[in-house]
Design a protein around this motif. Sequence first.
Motif, mmCIF file in Angstrom:
data_model
loop_
_atom_site.group_PDB
_atom_site.id
_atom_site.type_symbol
_atom_site.label_atom_id
_atom_site.label_comp_id
_atom_site.label_asym_id
_atom_site.label_seq_id
_atom_site.Cartn_x
_atom_site.Cartn_y
_atom_site.Cartn_z
ATOM 1 N N UNK A 1 -21.827 4.857 19.924
ATOM 2 C CA UNK A 1 -22.376 4.384 18.650
ATOM 3 C C UNK A 1 -23.894 4.219 18.704
ATOM 4 N N UNK A 2 -24.522 4.772 19.737
ATOM 5 C CA UNK A 2 -25.983 4.747 19.887
ATOM 6 C C UNK A 2 -26.539 3.321 19.895
ATOM 7 N N UNK A 3 -25.745 2.377 20.403
ATOM 8 C CA UNK A 3 -26.134 0.964 20.489
ATOM 9 C C UNK A 3 -26.533 0.403 19.124
ATOM 10 N N UNK A 4 -25.825 0.861 18.085
ATOM 11 C CA UNK A 4 -26.155 0.426 16.726
ATOM 12 C C UNK A 4 -25.002 -0.283 16.025
ATOM 13 N N UNK A 5 -23.922 -0.599 16.772
ATOM 14 C CA UNK A 5 -22.781 -1.280 16.158
ATOM 15 C C UNK A 5 -22.251 -2.324 17.138
ATOM 16 N N UNK A 6 -22.427 -3.613 16.847
ATOM 17 C CA UNK A 6 -21.987 -4.655 17.782
ATOM 18 C C UNK A 6 -20.471 -4.847 17.753
ATOM 19 N N UNK A 7 -19.792 -4.414 18.799
ATOM 20 C CA UNK A 7 -18.338 -4.556 18.871
ATOM 21 C C UNK A 7 -17.915 -4.576 20.328
ATOM 22 N N UNK A 8 -16.898 -5.393 20.616
ATOM 23 C CA UNK A 8 -16.330 -5.434 21.960
ATOM 24 C C UNK A 8 -14.917 -4.863 21.896
ATOM 25 N N UNK A 9 -14.547 -4.048 22.881
ATOM 26 C CA UNK A 9 -13.195 -3.493 22.912
ATOM 27 C C UNK A 9 -12.398 -4.163 24.027
ATOM 28 N N UNK A 10 -11.155 -4.526 23.698
ATOM 29 C CA UNK A 10 -10.274 -5.158 24.668
ATOM 30 C C UNK A 10 -8.849 -4.659 24.492
ATOM 31 N N UNK A 11 -7.934 -5.215 25.266
ATOM 32 C CA UNK A 11 -6.551 -4.740 25.299
ATOM 33 C C UNK A 11 -5.882 -4.864 23.932
ATOM 34 N N UNK A 12 -5.140 -3.811 23.553
ATOM 35 C CA UNK A 12 -4.484 -3.771 22.246
ATOM 36 C C UNK A 12 -3.038 -4.253 22.329
ATOM 37 N N UNK A 13 -2.661 -5.182 21.425
ATOM 38 C CA UNK A 13 -1.280 -5.665 21.345
ATOM 39 C C UNK A 13 -0.364 -4.653 20.658
ATOM 40 N N UNK A 14 -0.930 -3.782 19.838
ATOM 41 C CA UNK A 14 -0.111 -2.873 19.031
ATOM 42 C C UNK A 14 0.734 -1.934 19.882
ATOM 43 N N UNK A 15 0.297 -1.660 21.098
ATOM 44 C CA UNK A 15 0.993 -0.685 21.938
ATOM 45 C C UNK A 15 2.006 -1.330 22.884
ATOM 46 N N UNK A 16 2.158 -2.664 22.852
ATOM 47 C CA UNK A 16 2.995 -3.320 23.856
ATOM 48 C C UNK A 16 4.429 -2.798 23.844
#
Length: 432
Positions: free
Chosen positions: A60-75
Amino acid sequence: MKNYVDVEERLPLLKSIPLSFQHLFAMVGATILVPIILGMSPSIALFASGVGTLIYIMCTKAKLPAYVGSSFAFITPMLTVMSKYGVEAMLFGIISAGFVYVIVSGIIKLVGVNWINKALPPIVVGSVVIVIGLGLAGVAIGWAGLGGKLPDEIVAYNIPRWKCILVALVTLSTAIIGSMYFKGFLGVIPILISMVVGYVFAIFIGVIPHDVMIKIAEACHINNIIQIPSFKFPKFNIDAIIIMAPVAFVTLAEHIGHVYVTNNVCDRDFTKEPGLHRSILGDGLATMFAGFIGGPPNTTYGENIGVLAITRIFSVQVIAGAAIIAIVLSFIAPVAVILENMPKPVMGGVSILLFGIIASSGFRVFVEDKIDFSKKRNLIISSVIIVIGLGGASIKIPHSQVEIAGVALATLVGIFLNLVLPEQSKTEKVNE
């Protein structure tokens, strides 16, 4: 006068580090819970989330503040694949889900996002999210000691059922009280706080066995502090692809929703700059990376969007700092041992709330998008998705070992019904 720190701004290191820890605390409870539920390594999940976030920032070219972590949807699909085909096959399923993101990113770059909205309207997304949450309800009840059978580790150490229930109740109560009454920074991390309180209480009443306490003490020895996470690697399996890849369309809808929320929080249009296709690409590559090293699939975290809204500090530098701290913590042995020996009743208590929230968020989709269930079309789509998703339905393709079941089957059926059913039935047209 400006009362926020913008996306591209950089802060002094001494100010940035505490803010990065705040983002880490916001996501770590949910991120480590997913691999604990699945019997995977929490250390690898931390490592994958940290590296995945840095990949996302680069995309995202360091232009979108977001953190990615483990997804519950796939459990649920992950548990299905693991039980039938093993961990290595499940990891390949994760990679295939990430690759779906990459493909969708390319299509959005070429033709825009309207086709996703048409294939996955709120009636489909909300129903599938309900299936995801309710499908895990039995797991939470079992861990809390409220089911017919106690968790194996509890039986092995001859721990009384009442102690399991008490630990789960303390953990759940702490999570509920924290969610309702904690303010400021504490209000962002009620899940993490409840897990810590539950863990300490479990030690106090003897739910954690003595040999586990010895392991924790040994890990704290100076010679054992550094530990390389136990990476695992994928193995090709077509069934894993078919079971897990369709779920990516549900998390795609969630991802797009997160971007729009971040737009509102930061008062920018991130769908144009850096572009929604870049955001989805970053999420997809982060998920593929996780699958290659033995971690759970990643998704952007609403918890961290909440931190952005509370602090008004949108700096991507702060997010990157949180990612680096997560990577460092994944190599600290005491952290790994404590997380890997999280008592099942603690997980059960917090999961009763978390899994319920997942299901309730599906109902929230219906409410926020004003879904009209007096329309037969909406009633039919939702009903079929929920029963197929929760009823244990599966379809085996003739002359092959390929089987589509659970959330994946419910998602595909929902998409199909949405595309083929008319907006109104003949009866509704006559009544008009």
